[in-house]
Motif scaffolding. Sequence first.
Motif, PDB file in Angstrom:
ATOM      1  N   LEU A  71       2.516   5.543  11.775  1.00  0.00           N
ATOM      2  CA  LEU A  71       1.770   4.522  11.603  1.00  0.00           C
ATOM      3  C   LEU A  71       1.867   3.666  13.082  1.00  0.00           C
ATOM      4  N   VAL A 114      -2.661   8.177   6.721  1.00  0.00           N
ATOM      5  CA  VAL A 114      -1.553   8.198   7.708  1.00  0.00           C
ATOM      6  C   VAL A 114      -0.052   8.373   7.004  1.00  0.00           C
ATOM      7  N   VAL A 147       4.414   0.742   1.599  1.00  0.00           N
ATOM      8  CA  VAL A 147       4.570  -0.274   2.744  1.00  0.00           C
ATOM      9  C   VAL A 147       3.945  -1.591   2.558  1.00  0.00           C
ATOM     10  N   THR A 153       1.391   4.780   1.763  1.00  0.00           N
ATOM     11  CA  THR A 153       1.170   5.904   2.933  1.00  0.00           C
ATOM     12  C   THR A 153       0.542   7.513   2.577  1.00  0.00           C
ATOM     13  N   LYS A 154       0.266   8.296   3.369  1.00  0.00           N
ATOM     14  CA  LYS A 154      -0.177   9.531   2.837  1.00  0.00           C
ATOM     15  C   LYS A 154       0.891  10.319   2.363  1.00  0.00           C
ATOM     16  N   TYR A 167       3.975   7.759   7.296  1.00  0.00           N
ATOM     17  CA  TYR A 167       4.835   6.608   7.617  1.00  0.00           C
ATOM     18  C   TYR A 167       4.952   6.741   9.149  1.00  0.00           C
ATOM     19  N   ILE A 197      -4.803   3.426   5.828  1.00  0.00           N
ATOM     20  CA  ILE A 197      -3.424   3.451   5.502  1.00  0.00           C
ATOM     21  C   ILE A 197      -3.114   4.866   4.773  1.00  0.00           C
ATOM     22  N   SER A 198      -3.812   5.348   3.694  1.00  0.00           N
ATOM     23  CA  SER A 198      -3.621   6.382   2.755  1.00  0.00           C
ATOM     24  C   SER A 198      -3.620   7.500   3.385  1.00  0.00           C
ATOM     25  N   GLN A 220       4.984   6.471   0.878  1.00  0.00           N
ATOM     26  CA  GLN A 220       5.882   5.512   1.148  1.00  0.00           C
ATOM     27  C   GLN A 220       5.309   4.174   0.758  1.00  0.00           C
ATOM     28  N   HIS A 277       0.928  -1.265   0.006  1.00  0.00           N
ATOM     29  CA  HIS A 277       0.034  -0.125   0.087  1.00  0.00           C
ATOM     30  C   HIS A 277       1.012   1.201   0.021  1.00  0.00           C
TER      31      HIS A 277
END
Length: 317
Positions: free
Chosen positions: A107, A102, A82, A76-77, A104, A99-100, A80, A74
């Motif tokens: 997390l 937040v 992950v 991240t915002k 990294y 997850i999108s 990144q 996925h």
Amino acid sequence: MSAAVYVLSTVTGYVLTSALLLKCPSLLHRRKRETFRSGHISHRGGAGENLENTMAAFRHAVQLGTDMLELDCHLTKDEQVVVLHDSNLKRSTGVSANISDVVYADLPPYLCKLGVTFKRECFVEGGNDKHIPLLREVFEAFPNVPINIDIKVNDDTLIKKVSELVVKYDREHLTVWGNSSNQIVQKCYKENPQIPVLFSLPRVLLLVGLFYTGLLPFVPLKEQFLEIPMPSITTKLRDPRRMTRGERFITWLADTLLMRKALFDHLTARGIQVYVWVLNDEEDFKRAFDLGATGVMTDYPTKLKEFMEKNGLLKSK
């Protein structure tokens, strides 16, 4: 020659040609080059023995000698890449957030105890490693281990960044990627055709249709990996007493259509590897390999290794 005789001879010729090419596809297709072959595949690193998709799980599987790590990606915002299965963090961390949304650095860690998706009423408790890793960390830790990447969302940036990481770490010959979504697979292939792709669900359905109509031997295939479930395991994941007659019939039908040795053998002869997932019992390991699957994906890498050792299926190092 009458029309009936002509049609009969034409059909007979087609059937015989199809049967010949099914057995000997190299007469029409150049065999795909295999840069690796994986018999032992660790699902999410071995989600039944360690917390899924953690570095601890990946290290354990690699130390056992797994041929391939399977993982999920996925973004991240802060963009990144992950390694995480769900788009929402609730199941894995207890925090209800996408997850999108937040970054990294923010997390949360994994919960101490997670359910094993493909083993009914089973849980795994983790040790000290509850960290959600970056894909980069996995590539750096295991530079020579083949990795199967499930691109979890249809995100152009995610696909581009995964491709850039694969290229940066010189892993195009050690990576396969894709998703059940045909749109995602098409984007992956367009982004970097040097990375082998999986069959999407629509392409699996097309593959089955071609097989049963006799057309498969005549059709070129760009995919190099068929990754399919064994439908019969549904009765182990759900209480059979709670399944309707229709659900049981669909499970039986899907299993009958998909689990075909002639199909697996034909694809293998064309250099297309066949992975069956997610199997966690010896009887299912045996069935998959007996049918000609080149690999089995499991949550229990130790159990699969022991089975393969006992049956002489491990590759010589």
